[in-house]
Design an enzyme around this catalytic site. Sequence first.
Site, short mmCIF file in Angstrom:
data_model
loop_
_atom_site.label_atom_id
_atom_site.label_comp_id
_atom_site.label_asym_id
_atom_site.label_seq_id
_atom_site.Cartn_x
_atom_site.Cartn_y
_atom_site.Cartn_z
N GLU A 162 0.84 -1.18 0.00
CA GLU A 162 0.00 0.00 0.00
C GLU A 162 0.88 1.23 0.00
OE1 GLU A 162 -3.99 -0.04 2.39
OE2 GLU A 162 -2.33 0.47 3.71
N LYS A 198 2.61 4.43 1.01
CA LYS A 198 2.79 5.14 2.27
C LYS A 198 2.93 6.62 1.93
CE LYS A 198 5.48 5.12 6.54
NZ LYS A 198 4.85 6.36 6.87
N ARG A 233 -1.03 10.95 9.30
CA ARG A 233 -1.91 9.81 9.57
C ARG A 233 -3.05 10.28 10.46
NH1 ARG A 233 -0.15 3.94 12.04
NH2 ARG A 233 -2.25 3.11 12.30
N ARG A 255 -1.70 10.71 14.78
CA ARG A 255 -1.08 9.45 15.18
C ARG A 255 -0.79 9.46 16.68
NH1 ARG A 255 3.86 5.97 14.72
NH2 ARG A 255 4.77 7.50 16.09
N GLU A 277 -4.68 8.74 5.47
CA GLU A 277 -3.59 9.70 5.44
C GLU A 277 -4.12 10.97 4.77
OE1 GLU A 277 -0.59 8.18 6.50
OE2 GLU A 277 0.70 9.93 6.28
N PHE A 329 -7.11 3.80 4.56
CA PHE A 329 -6.51 2.47 4.47
C PHE A 329 -7.04 1.46 5.49
CE2 PHE A 329 -3.37 5.10 6.81
CZ PHE A 329 -3.33 4.41 8.01
N ARG A 388 3.38 -2.40 17.94
CA ARG A 388 4.20 -2.42 16.75
C ARG A 388 4.54 -3.88 16.50
NH1 ARG A 388 7.05 1.59 14.56
NH2 ARG A 388 7.01 2.91 16.38
N LYS A 392 6.91 -1.45 7.16
CA LYS A 392 7.20 -0.30 6.31
C LYS A 392 8.31 -0.65 5.34
CE LYS A 392 7.59 2.46 9.94
NZ LYS A 392 7.85 3.60 10.83
#
Lengths: 248, 600
Positions: free
Chosen positions: B263, B265, B270, B285, B315, B355, B432, B438
């Site tokens: 996807e 970035k 965000r 975020r 985003e 997203f 995370r 990423k």
Amino acid sequence: MSFRFVFSDAREWRYIIESIAALIEEATFVVTPEGVKLRALDPSRVAMVDLELPSTAFEEYSCEAETRVGVNFDDMKKILKRCKKDDKVEYEVAGGKLKIKIIGKATRSFVLPLIDIGAETLPTPRVAFTARVKLLSDAVEEAIRDAEVIADTVKLEASEEMFAIKAMSDKGDLEVQFGRESGSLIEYEVTEPAVASYSLEYMGDIVKKSAKIADLVTIEFATNKPVALTFEIPLGGRLVYYLAPRME
Amino acid sequence: MADIKFSEVVKILEAIESTSKRTEMTKLLVLLFKKTPSEVIDKVIYFIQGQLLPDWVGLELGIGEKLAMRALSIASGVSLRTIEETYKKIGDLGEAAERVLTSKRRGTSILDFLGATGATTRELTMGRVYDTLMKIAKATGEGAQDTKISLLASLLSEASPREAKYILRFVTGRLRLGVADMTILDALAEAFAGGKARRDILERAYNVHPDLGYIAKVLVREGIEGIKKFRITPGVPVLPMLAERLSSSSEILAKLGGRCIAEYKYDGERAQIHKIGDKVVIYSRRLENLTHAFPDVCELVRKHIKSKEAIIEGEIVAYNPETDELLPFQELMHRRRKHNVEEAMRMYPVKLFLFDCLYVDGEELTDAPLLMRKKKLIEIVEETDRVSLARWRIVDNTKDLELFFNEAISEGCEGLVCKSLKGDSIYQMGARGWLWIKFKRDYRSEMTDTVDLVAVGAFWGKGKRGGTYGALLLAAYDPETDTFKTVCKCGSGFTDEDLARLPEIFKPYVIPHKHPRVDSKIEADVWFVPAIVLEVIGAEITLSPLHTCGYGAIKEGVGLAIRFPRFTGRWRFDKKPEQATTVKEIIEMYKRQKKVVREA
């Protein structure tokens, strides 16, 4: 628990309320058969306001027993802003509500809730002042406005010869003198020379509003002691401010 | 109402300040929490966090250092100048207040002079401190500043010097106790939930409702059973899921089982967006409330999200509506302001690329696999030119992944986020993990020199640029094949005058089809005979599958592109198209580019 009174000059009343509102957010009117009293501290407890209006100051006055009315001065100030010249104002408490009527071309009634303010009983102020000055309130207002240009503290000085309002900072110095011969000074008594400093923020709030109520102001103070500013209300009664000194 | 003396809170704060051990900090907090009545446990916790309510509520005290000093001056009777000097010397307004109040305690209140026996010296309580601070925050409109000052002055005049120190630090946002939210959760578990074993339940509650004061209150009143009932609530942000990071396509595919969603970035902000009927709230975020900064995004969400309630993630990206180019993050930062929001909205319009989808009309989706969440998102979004799904595709080989990556980079994105497609690809709140990875470059290059490029085509503009060109298709010269190879689409840097003149300037060169000497994979709206040369600078030269310049020279199947190109304002009418920067030169520039290593 009820009372009703009419003050014949709504504008004068408005100035009294605005003058108190400059320092106080909430306070309690104590209404007795003899008259209306209010004594309150500003939130920082630097100043105290003491209002006394005998029943004779009112056009109409009825009160059976002592009644306490807690009000928010900001709200009341906004209502009274709606007064016009030649209007009268009526206060009435009944059924737990405060009704404020502005009586002019039409009669407008505002109803306010009574607020409960923790009843803190304040002592009667007793200070041994050594200087007493009675002078034109306009002249004091001008001197205070001058001082505001220079500093955030104002110094009052009373000597045998003259009363002076001073301010100093790194921007410069200011001195406004009121000699015995000057036209602004009406009465002057000094038992002991006096010097004291006060917050200009408070002094400004007090003088700018109250100068509209009375033409004359009596200033009493002593070295490093509070100052009392007394404004005689034309229809009867008086408004007194006590302000704590600043220690430099 | 039961309360706790503020001096007791201050005692613990002082102890916390003097320790650097987290375990000791936790012990001190447990001690404090156990002493605190349930009515004010939330207030104590908010005070320790240095906030009146969680950040995401967006409540501000609105008191700066200047106002705080004025209040201190009123409360202490010490002149503003002395206070300013003391502050300058010490560098901490809290300490300065403590010193000023210690030395000048006498003779500040009028009560001291009235021979007042009835003058009550009330001791400050946590409730009184918090409630006054709340009143300060809520004072708005005309005269608000004076109200704030007098409220703070009244609080300070009742405070002991030590208490005043912490009040002023709180007010000026400098409490800096260094107590992490997780430490407070530890202490809460210890104090009220029987220790570490219940810590996970508390943390889950924190993930769906990050408000420690509220969590503490529920915990004290209803016990751990109350905490278990926490659900996602529209309007209350959840902690966002975070991604791990890798910089090679093969590692990423290996980690994700050979097949994943890739996807774009985007280089934007965000946003976690909550829709509750007509009300829309946007969180960053870091869960700051950004609603006020993006009224346009709120409107887009109201119009184009079809469900009644939703929590979606996307985003927000700045773009140029005339050329449709996406703009770098720095441009979007102009939108992060409190005043002149309308003006910023006009000058820096944005697009929204969605997203994820965590909640729709009563249904929590965080435990659903990603493809299900995407499906739900597609169902509720009505796509327009300003709201769409983040560009994504499913890839199963490194070549496709890298092509898609280079495409993303050349279109102004930071790279890709690669996401697991497996059944367990849930939305991990506040974590995370390796479900999301990423794919970013380790470095960012810098283009330091300008290039002279030939205009070979153009695209019609929109909006203000209607009727003229929105962007030009620019090419470098390749002497070996005597062709012009495209390297960027450029719509920035033109003055209004330049813009208006574009069709006139190019009129003699317009042809109905691509010129035979032009090599382009992009279809322009208008084609030109290569003739006019412009000076252009960009942010960097990147790999791009969309352009033909240097195609295959660095890597098979990709060419080179100039990222964020900008016309410098210099028309090189003095140059013939064959004198433009050559493809070879661009390749050399790409190789020589200064590579700035990114922070991890």
